[in-house]
Motif scaffolding. Sequence first.
Motif, PDB file in Angstrom:
ATOM      1  N   TYR A 648       0.837  -1.203   0.000  1.00 49.93           N
ATOM      2  CA  TYR A 648       0.000   0.000   0.000  1.00 49.93           C
ATOM      3  C   TYR A 648       0.872   1.254   0.000  1.00 49.93           C
ATOM      4  O   TYR A 648       1.923   1.304   0.660  1.00 49.93           O
ATOM      5  CB  TYR A 648      -0.906   0.021   1.235  1.00 49.93           C
ATOM      6  N   GLN A 649       0.434   2.273  -0.757  1.00 51.04           N
ATOM      7  CA  GLN A 649       1.045   3.598  -0.753  1.00 51.04           C
ATOM      8  C   GLN A 649      -0.058   4.647  -0.706  1.00 51.04           C
ATOM      9  O   GLN A 649      -1.187   4.394  -1.166  1.00 51.04           O
ATOM     10  CB  GLN A 649       1.909   3.811  -1.996  1.00 51.04           C
ATOM     11  N   VAL A 650       0.285   5.830  -0.183  1.00 49.99           N
ATOM     12  CA  VAL A 650      -0.693   6.920  -0.036  1.00 49.99           C
ATOM     13  C   VAL A 650      -0.106   8.179  -0.665  1.00 49.99           C
ATOM     14  O   VAL A 650       1.078   8.483  -0.484  1.00 49.99           O
ATOM     15  CB  VAL A 650      -1.022   7.159   1.454  1.00 49.99           C
ATOM     16  N   THR A 651      -0.937   8.901  -1.438  1.00 46.91           N
ATOM     17  CA  THR A 651      -0.537  10.156  -2.076  1.00 46.91           C
ATOM     18  C   THR A 651      -1.515  11.248  -1.654  1.00 46.91           C
ATOM     19  O   THR A 651      -2.738  11.040  -1.714  1.00 46.91           O
ATOM     20  CB  THR A 651      -0.543  10.012  -3.607  1.00 46.91           C
ATOM     21  N   ALA A 652      -0.989  12.388  -1.242  1.00 45.42           N
ATOM     22  CA  ALA A 652      -1.842  13.508  -0.814  1.00 45.42           C
ATOM     23  C   ALA A 652      -2.080  14.464  -1.977  1.00 45.42           C
ATOM     24  O   ALA A 652      -1.243  14.602  -2.873  1.00 45.42           O
ATOM     25  CB  ALA A 652      -1.191  14.247   0.342  1.00 45.42           C
ATOM     26  N   PHE A 653      -3.247  15.164  -1.967  1.00 47.37           N
ATOM     27  CA  PHE A 653      -3.533  16.189  -2.966  1.00 47.37           C
ATOM     28  C   PHE A 653      -4.284  17.335  -2.305  1.00 47.37           C
ATOM     29  O   PHE A 653      -4.869  17.185  -1.223  1.00 47.37           O
ATOM     30  CB  PHE A 653      -4.341  15.618  -4.142  1.00 47.37           C
ATOM     31  N   ASP A 654      -4.232  18.529  -2.964  1.00 42.72           N
ATOM     32  CA  ASP A 654      -4.950  19.683  -2.440  1.00 42.72           C
ATOM     33  C   ASP A 654      -6.029  20.102  -3.434  1.00 42.72           C
ATOM     34  O   ASP A 654      -6.250  19.457  -4.469  1.00 42.72           O
ATOM     35  CB  ASP A 654      -3.993  20.832  -2.115  1.00 42.72           C
ATOM     36  N   ALA A 655      -6.692  21.228  -3.132  1.00 35.77           N
ATOM     37  CA  ALA A 655      -7.817  21.654  -3.956  1.00 35.77           C
ATOM     38  C   ALA A 655      -7.400  22.054  -5.358  1.00 35.77           C
ATOM     39  O   ALA A 655      -8.200  22.007  -6.293  1.00 35.77           O
ATOM     40  CB  ALA A 655      -8.541  22.818  -3.271  1.00 35.77           C
ATOM     41  N   ALA A 656      -6.124  22.439  -5.526  1.00 35.92           N
ATOM     42  CA  ALA A 656      -5.622  22.809  -6.853  1.00 35.92           C
ATOM     43  C   ALA A 656      -5.084  21.594  -7.612  1.00 35.92           C
ATOM     44  O   ALA A 656      -4.462  21.744  -8.654  1.00 35.92           O
ATOM     45  CB  ALA A 656      -4.536  23.865  -6.718  1.00 35.92           C
ATOM     46  N   ASN A 657      -5.326  20.430  -7.048  1.00 32.82           N
ATOM     47  CA  ASN A 657      -4.893  19.160  -7.651  1.00 32.82           C
ATOM     48  C   ASN A 657      -3.369  19.026  -7.690  1.00 32.82           C
ATOM     49  O   ASN A 657      -2.825  18.292  -8.509  1.00 32.82           O
ATOM     50  CB  ASN A 657      -5.454  18.963  -9.054  1.00 32.82           C
ATOM     51  N   ASN A 658      -2.669  19.755  -6.819  1.00 30.33           N
ATOM     52  CA  ASN A 658      -1.252  19.492  -6.631  1.00 30.33           C
ATOM     53  C   ASN A 658      -1.108  18.222  -5.808  1.00 30.33           C
ATOM     54  O   ASN A 658      -1.798  18.064  -4.788  1.00 30.33           O
ATOM     55  CB  ASN A 658      -0.566  20.649  -5.896  1.00 30.33           C
ATOM     56  N   ARG A 659      -0.287  17.328  -6.245  1.00 29.72           N
ATOM     57  CA  ARG A 659      -0.178  16.041  -5.554  1.00 29.72           C
ATOM     58  C   ARG A 659       1.227  15.829  -5.002  1.00 29.72           C
ATOM     59  O   ARG A 659       2.212  16.275  -5.591  1.00 29.72           O
ATOM     60  CB  ARG A 659      -0.541  14.896  -6.497  1.00 29.72           C
ATOM     61  N   SER A 660       1.298  15.171  -3.874  1.00 26.36           N
ATOM     62  CA  SER A 660       2.592  14.861  -3.272  1.00 26.36           C
ATOM     63  C   SER A 660       3.213  13.651  -3.966  1.00 26.36           C
ATOM     64  O   SER A 660       2.590  13.005  -4.812  1.00 26.36           O
ATOM     65  CB  SER A 660       2.410  14.535  -1.789  1.00 26.36           C
ATOM     66  N   ALA A 661       4.433  13.348  -3.597  1.00 28.35           N
ATOM     67  CA  ALA A 661       5.032  12.080  -4.018  1.00 28.35           C
ATOM     68  C   ALA A 661       4.341  10.943  -3.282  1.00 28.35           C
ATOM     69  O   ALA A 661       3.772  11.130  -2.203  1.00 28.35           O
ATOM     70  CB  ALA A 661       6.528  12.075  -3.709  1.00 28.35           C
ATOM     71  N   ALA A 662       4.354   9.780  -3.885  1.00 25.74           N
ATOM     72  CA  ALA A 662       3.778   8.607  -3.230  1.00 25.74           C
ATOM     73  C   ALA A 662       4.600   8.260  -1.994  1.00 25.74           C
ATOM     74  O   ALA A 662       5.822   8.402  -1.974  1.00 25.74           O
ATOM     75  CB  ALA A 662       3.723   7.431  -4.185  1.00 25.74           C
ATOM     76  N   SER A 663       3.925   7.815  -0.959  1.00 28.99           N
ATOM     77  CA  SER A 663       4.603   7.455   0.279  1.00 28.99           C
ATOM     78  C   SER A 663       5.437   6.195   0.109  1.00 28.99           C
ATOM     79  O   SER A 663       5.367   5.510  -0.917  1.00 28.99           O
ATOM     80  CB  SER A 663       3.564   7.214   1.377  1.00 28.99           C
ATOM     81  N   SER A 664       6.214   5.892   1.119  1.00 29.43           N
ATOM     82  CA  SER A 664       6.878   4.598   1.157  1.00 29.43           C
ATOM     83  C   SER A 664       5.821   3.500   1.234  1.00 29.43           C
ATOM     84  O   SER A 664       4.704   3.715   1.741  1.00 29.43           O
ATOM     85  CB  SER A 664       7.818   4.494   2.361  1.00 29.43           C
ATOM     86  N   ALA A 665       6.160   2.322   0.711  1.00 34.17           N
ATOM     87  CA  ALA A 665       5.195   1.224   0.661  1.00 34.17           C
ATOM     88  C   ALA A 665       5.132   0.499   2.001  1.00 34.17           C
ATOM     89  O   ALA A 665       6.151   0.307   2.666  1.00 34.17           O
ATOM     90  CB  ALA A 665       5.557   0.245  -0.451  1.00 34.17           C
ATOM     91  N   ALA A 666       3.919   0.122   2.392  1.00 36.33           N
ATOM     92  CA  ALA A 666       3.700  -0.736   3.558  1.00 36.33           C
ATOM     93  C   ALA A 666       3.150  -2.066   3.055  1.00 36.33           C
ATOM     94  O   ALA A 666       2.158  -2.093   2.329  1.00 36.33           O
ATOM     95  CB  ALA A 666       2.727  -0.094   4.537  1.00 36.33           C
TER      96      ALA A 666
END
Length: 861
Positions: A648-666
């Motif tokens: 599993y990995q998690v990616t964050a985003f904001d209202a302007a659709n800017n997205r973070s890098a994918a997290s480390s995998a669990a």
Amino acid sequence: MANKITARLKIGLGVVVLAAGIITGWSVLFNAKNAAAAPANFVYRNGKTMMLNGAPYKFVGFNAYGMTGCESGPWSNTAIDNYFKSLPPASMTRTWAFQERSSNLDYIIQSATNHNQKVIMTLGNGLMNCEGQTNGYPKDTGASLGATFFQSTYKGTYMNWVKTTVAKYKNSPAVGMWEISNEGGHPLNLSTSIMKPYYDDVSAVIKGIDPQHLVSTGALAEYTYGGTSGYQAIHSSSNIDVVSFHEYDGGTLSNHWPAVLGVANALNKPIMVGEVGDPWNENGMLTGQAYADFLKKRFDGYLAAGASGVLPWNYGQGNYSNSWSIFPGSPAATMVSNYKISGIVTTPTPTPTPTPTPTPTPPTNCKATSNYGTASSTFSVTTAGTYRIWSRVSAPDTTNNSYFLEVDGSNCYVVGDASTTTNTWSWVDYQNGTTTAKINATLSAGTHTFKLIGREPNVKLDTVMAIADQNCVPKDKGDISHCSAAGDTTIPVVTITAPADGSTVAGTTALAANATDDTGISKVELYVQNVLKSTNTSSPYKYDWDTTTLPNGTYTVTAKAYDSSGNTATDTNTVIIKNGDTKAPSTPGNVTAVANAPNKVTVNWTASTDDVATTGYWVSRNGSVIATVGPVTSYVDTGVSGSTSYSYQVTAFDAANNRSAASSAATVTTPAAPVTDTQPPSKPTQLSANTISKSQINLSWTASTDNIGVKQYVVFRAQGSNSATQIGTTTQTTFGDTGLTSNMTYTYYVTASDAAGNSTKSDTVTATTASEPPATEAKSTLRGTVQSRSGRPLPWVRVTVWVNDKRYSATTNWRGQYMITNIPPGRYDVTFRAWGFYRYTQRVSLNPGKTKWLDVQLWRY
């Protein structure tokens, strides 16, 4: 302003003034050694991500251990071409590029270039694999064995080979990366204090010659370098780009993966699985489609878990006897050839060229020993003639006072190099330190190129001029008003009035300029990032610039003014476009996955931060997004199955659709789903009864199978017409019935049962005990040798044979030999155990009075 352009171009006068905006940057370029941007089709990295032509790059391919000659001779040219042709574009191949096996490296690189392939060039070898080692330890020509090589003797023949090879192929896009050695220091498990200086030294030499290509260590795993801290230390040098990991473990991912991936994440570097294979394949446990399926599972798992590439062991040509090789046309070869990496776009295959075009050798004077930067400018000459080249130079001291000037790619001058006043702008027109040796270039009518190459540090330039009048000496910043000329010689004056230099702009903004000239302005051209946007023939000189059509970032705007005589002037400002929210949230941290049930996994993480607000998260399972959630920090996945591994990995985003890098995998493995066992084991078959004596009959049968597992076998016996009764249980497929009456007939059958109590009965068999004591039965002997998979004899291996709960055993000597005598004839399991190797069991049949030879090889873990 460093980027301010005050360029002048006076063709009619026979004077060319290069754009100062190109040249003023030299005061920066000459101050430090700067690596150039990655050339086209070169693999490079951006943090933990490998890149190719501006896009993320991941790869599969093969180890080709024998390509350079480790399979009883190098591959043929046809075999090399067919191999590269079979792979997906921009795949990676790892081969042994050491000195003893270098006869066909030129053809390998050329063929890889023609077929758009990449090659990992392994420059040294750490195991007893085709490099002239002794007793399994690495050495160089004339060097001592073991640790001595990595402490000192690598600096001899090996280092000379590194320098020669890297220099030869440094400009080839077919080189995917350099690898310092294969599993360096293994199996000695040398300390970090020995291995880190070795890796640091060799990587610095490679980068000093070739800063464009990636460098990897070729390391095995964290346990071979004193643990995770040592493994991280050997990869910590700035000259080492890629973390290396090899594994032959079971499961979906190696149990060493979390540790080595943690090192890569801590160093912010990509990690590749340089070798992967079935741990039992040396003994023929997986072949054909089963091996192909095993490798695909590993490809899917590692690429989803953060690896940049995975290479299986090993692609062969049929003359390499080890069973783990993958041959042309095999299911595993077909799987790799058809494997698709999701989301990765590779470059198209170029048109093959039979022989490479040699790179022209630059003039001797232009071979700078250090990279202090370069700059080029193209200009036009209307009248052919001999031009005096003048340079306005500021030298930091009396030693560093020159630079290289290359004219049209061939004529090269060392400009200056004589004592001069330091930190003062001076006009220089001589070469090679001789003030009477003037720089006179013969220029034809047409386009020419000046290339300025840094020769010494901290030398500054702001103007270079080519003047047809040999008596003309420029003054100040290039004033040539005292030189005789006819016609209009006045340069226009142009200034950008908006936007201001260094300002931030958004939306639609005005790009405007003022321009004046003694004879009048014919036109003003307005540019954005060197792209013409507007031409104005009268004032106001203005263009309404919609900045929303470009991504946020830094740009140049230029105004170019022309007078009626063709004289020009330019002015350039630098501005920053910033429209709306452009900052991505931080990467979610501390991602964990817990299997609550066979059909339920709970994923948790630490919330991301954002300059405005984090709107939500994408949750990915095995590389694919399975859910979009709001600003929460957990998600429950109920779309899973029992006994299955997930990442599993998690990616964050904001209202302007800017997205973070994918997290480390669990990663997590769900528990098995409960089942109700109603299926009995299969019927025991081939039950046989052998009379041993007047009081003993031995039974044997073929093992049963069960969907869950066979728990035990129950043995029943009947005498004469009596009903059969249970006489014993066993987990083996043999049973000795003792204490019987001589010359008596007995009837037997066996039932196989599982843990749920399901059972199946075998056919019956009868036997009669002997009436007289049988003659002494001849015993059997078992002997043989035990070796490692590389053929090295293994001492102190415990060899055990169990006969009716009685153990017969022996231990191998220093030659790996063993012998066990006085074993009763029969069919038994033989077990081999040795520290550091996987346990191995094989069934043998022993005949009365005979010697059975059994030679085995053990696999190291």
